[in-house]
Motif scaffolding. Structure first.
Motif, PDB file in Angstrom:
ATOM      1  N   PRO A 253      19.644   3.145 -19.563  1.00 11.77           N
ATOM      2  CA  PRO A 253      20.663   2.460 -18.749  1.00 11.77           C
ATOM      3  C   PRO A 253      22.081   2.853 -19.125  1.00 11.77           C
ATOM      4  O   PRO A 253      22.471   2.779 -20.292  1.00 11.77           O
ATOM      5  N   GLY A 254      22.816   3.321 -18.107  1.00 16.28           N
ATOM      6  CA  GLY A 254      24.242   3.540 -18.284  1.00 16.28           C
ATOM      7  C   GLY A 254      24.647   4.785 -19.036  1.00 16.28           C
ATOM      8  O   GLY A 254      25.832   4.952 -19.337  1.00 16.28           O
ATOM      9  N   VAL A 255      23.724   5.700 -19.370  1.00 16.20           N
ATOM     10  CA  VAL A 255      24.127   6.869 -20.151  1.00 16.20           C
ATOM     11  C   VAL A 255      24.811   7.905 -19.256  1.00 16.20           C
ATOM     12  O   VAL A 255      24.533   8.013 -18.063  1.00 16.20           O
ATOM     13  N   GLY A 256      25.723   8.651 -19.829  1.00 20.56           N
ATOM     14  CA  GLY A 256      26.437   9.703 -19.118  1.00 20.56           C
ATOM     15  C   GLY A 256      27.529  10.261 -20.006  1.00 20.56           C
ATOM     16  O   GLY A 256      27.729   9.809 -21.139  1.00 20.56           O
ATOM     17  N   LEU A 257      28.240  11.249 -19.512  1.00 22.87           N
ATOM     18  CA  LEU A 257      29.344  11.826 -20.267  1.00 22.87           C
ATOM     19  C   LEU A 257      30.550  10.891 -20.229  1.00 22.87           C
ATOM     20  O   LEU A 257      30.915  10.372 -19.177  1.00 22.87           O
ATOM     21  N   VAL A 258      31.171  10.688 -21.371  1.00 25.28           N
ATOM     22  CA  VAL A 258      32.463  10.009 -21.430  1.00 25.28           C
ATOM     23  C   VAL A 258      33.504  10.939 -20.824  1.00 25.28           C
ATOM     24  O   VAL A 258      33.441  12.157 -20.988  1.00 25.28           O
ATOM     25  N   ASP A 259      34.478  10.394 -20.109  1.00 25.53           N
ATOM     26  CA  ASP A 259      35.433  11.231 -19.379  1.00 25.53           C
ATOM     27  C   ASP A 259      36.220  12.163 -20.294  1.00 25.53           C
ATOM     28  O   ASP A 259      36.419  13.331 -19.974  1.00 25.53           O
ATOM     29  N   ASN A 260      36.705  11.643 -21.425  1.00 20.12           N
ATOM     30  CA  ASN A 260      37.515  12.439 -22.345  1.00 20.12           C
ATOM     31  C   ASN A 260      36.736  12.694 -23.624  1.00 20.12           C
ATOM     32  O   ASN A 260      36.231  11.764 -24.261  1.00 20.12           O
ATOM     33  N   GLU A 271      29.512   3.211 -29.756  1.00 20.97           N
ATOM     34  CA  GLU A 271      28.332   3.004 -28.919  1.00 20.97           C
ATOM     35  C   GLU A 271      28.687   3.097 -27.433  1.00 20.97           C
ATOM     36  O   GLU A 271      28.216   2.315 -26.600  1.00 20.97           O
ATOM     37  N   ASN A 272      29.544   4.064 -27.101  1.00 21.92           N
ATOM     38  CA  ASN A 272      29.940   4.274 -25.712  1.00 21.92           C
ATOM     39  C   ASN A 272      28.768   4.853 -24.917  1.00 21.92           C
ATOM     40  O   ASN A 272      27.688   5.113 -25.450  1.00 21.92           O
ATOM     41  N   LYS A 273      28.992   5.076 -23.629  1.00 27.21           N
ATOM     42  CA  LYS A 273      27.880   5.438 -22.747  1.00 27.21           C
ATOM     43  C   LYS A 273      27.272   6.802 -23.075  1.00 27.21           C
ATOM     44  O   LYS A 273      26.134   7.083 -22.684  1.00 27.21           O
TER      45      LYS A 273
END
Length: 518
Positions: A253-260, A271-273
């Protein structure tokens, strides 16, 4: 969450005495556990927390095993520190007398705890099915990870699926020889299967991303099957299994690349996405890589304050926030890596490396060396130096994308989608057709000892992984996987594994020394 972990582990450690991580001495947990432990759900939870804490304590060794022997370290520290023998790792002059890491890096201690947890779970009848399945999934997954580390580092290894009981037992003294690497791989795959079965289809990060999960097992499965496919003759069948496992990570759930890019590692963005599994750090509780990052890769504060060193912009380090850094450089980066690894416009460059300059007699800046800058720590109130309390990502979504690109490259498939997602994030507004795969090639790569152009898909993935995962303990394993140690390390082809230290060999006469070191 970390306060909970710490308090639970304190109680756990009080009841169950652990040995030091740099020893193979395993304390007699069962003396207490048979009579006084394994009676409540809280005790199982405390033991699970303890396994994860003990697992995390090995993180510095995981980093050294996975990165230090590749061609990125090896120059003299610019501050004049003594390397204290650490140069043997990048120069690959390991020997039985100077093995770099002893006692199998302490991994059998945690394996023993996983074995104990698995055994006790099988005997209990008061935990709910969901509780048992979670603990089984984590224990099998962590054990598989540890045996995979042993396989890639020593090849043949002691296959130990029991747990200690009675008086203190030194695993080196059980007089058990290694099992062949093929048998270790069979066990790793069996543990992965058991972990998957236990988790079923529950991809939730139930206890946080610093606890093992099904997503972590899927990442490990991708990594394991890439290795068995490329290094152990599994071929296309294993590559396809790896690809399927890595594609399943999207179910988390919710995993993906962080923008920066820099936000992936920020102390304020834990523990960001992008994170799938990490070793977390906290004040008065645990420091990044168990202190390795600070004591091996960062300069001394006294050098940054002495008025001699400048940034690339001509500013004295003592006048920047980086004067808060304080460490020791034992593993010095190669000086030319600063200009040869990254291309202009790549945001990973200045958020992974910091450059140091002096001024010549004419006032011109003169380049000295780089140092590690990916993890920057935090200034705690009242402190005069940064505390290295950043989390360390073991698996993150960019890793999923680039391992998926590896699987596709080995299957002869197009890797553009995965590799360009990572590049687009890296270059941001500077992203262009010139740096998009397969166009990143040309004069920058002529005579480059670190990375190559996009002409070869395997080289393209290796390059992207090097740029993306610098200081994350992956480079040595990456070049080992793809058979590129001749190009990107100083290792002799007969000495790609690690020697077993003299003490362990002496204590266990059944052991055979690693091939290449006999």
């Amino acid at each position: 969450m970390m306060n909970k972990i710490y308090s639970l582990f304190l109680g756990f450690a009080f009841m169950l005495s652990f040995s030091a991580c740099d020893s193979l001495d395993l304390e007699p947990e069962s003396i207490i556990t048979d009579d006084k432990y394994w009676k409540t759900a809280d005790q199982f939870e405390a033991f699970n927390v303890g396994i994860h804490s003990y697992f995390r304590s090995l993180s510095g060794n995981f980093f050294l095993l996975g990165e230090s022997r590749a061609y990125l370290y090896g120059d003299t520290p610019f501050g004049g520190e003594a390397t204290q023998g650490m140069e043997r790792l990048p120069y690959n002059t390991l020997s039985v007398d100077n093995p770099g890491i002893s006692n199998y890096a302490g991994m059998y201690n945690v394996i023993n705890q996983c074995n104990l947890m698995i055994s006790k779970l099988a005997d209990t009848d008061f935990l709910s099915d969901s509780q048992k399945n979670y603990y089984f999934g984590a224990a099998y997954g962590i054990r598989a990870y540890l045996y995979f580390q042993l396989l890639r580092s020593w090849g043949d290894a002691i296959l130990y699926l029991d747990y200690t009981s009675g008086a203190t037992i030194d695993l080196a003294n059980i007089n058990k020889k290694q099992s062949p690497a093929a048998d270790i791989m069979t066990q790793i795959k069996a543990d992965i299967d058991a972990s998957e079965k236990a988790f079923a289809d529950d991809y939730k990060f139930t206890k946080g991303k610093n606890f093992w999960s099904l997503g972590a097992t899927k990442m490990l499965k991708g990594e394991v099957y890439l290795w068995s496919g490329k290094q152990m003759n599994g071929g296309a069948t294993d590559y396809q299994t790896a690809k399927t496992a890595l594609e399943a990570v999207n179910n988390c759930p919710g995993v993906g690349l962080v923008d920066n890019f820099q936000d992936v590692f920020s102390y304020t963005n834990k523990e960001n996405k992008e994170i799938i599994f990490c070793f977390t750090s906290a004040e008065n509780e645990f420091s990044l890589l168990n202190g390795i990052y600070r004591s091996y890769l960062q300069p001394q504060q006294s050098y940054l304050l002495n008025g001699k060193y400048y940034t690339e912009n001509g500013q004295l380090f003592r006048d920047t926030k980086d004067n808060e850094i304080n460490g020791l450089i034992r593993l010095a980066l190669r000086k030319d890596i600063y200009f040869k690894l990254f291309r202009d416009g790549d945001s990973r460059w200045k958020h992974s490396l910091r450059s140091v300059y002096t001024k010549g007699e004419n006032g011109q800046l003169e380049y000295v060396a780089p140092f590690a800058y990916k993890f920057q720590g935090v200034m705690l109130p009242g402190s005069s130096e940064r505390s290295m309390l950043d989390d360390f990502p073991v698996y993150r979504y960019a890793d999923c994308l680039l391992m998926l690109a590896e699987a596709k490259a080995l299957l002869g498939e197009d890797i553009s989608a995965e590799i360009n997602k990572v590049r687009q994030r890296a270059y941001g507004a500077n992203y262009s057709n010139e740096v998009a795969y397969p166009n990143d090639k040309g004069s920058f790569y002529e005579g480059n000892k670190f990375v190559a152009g996009d002409e070869d898909p395997v080289e393209a993935v290796l390059k992207e992984r090097f740029r993306e995962f610098l200081f994350e303990g992956k480079r040595w394993y990456d070049i080992r996987l793809m058979g590129k140690t001749t190009e990107y390390s100083l290792a002799e082809p007969s000495k790609l594994l690690w020697p077993i230290d003299k003490n362990t060999m002496t204590n266990n006469s059944a052991l055979n020394q690693t091939a290449g070191y006999k």
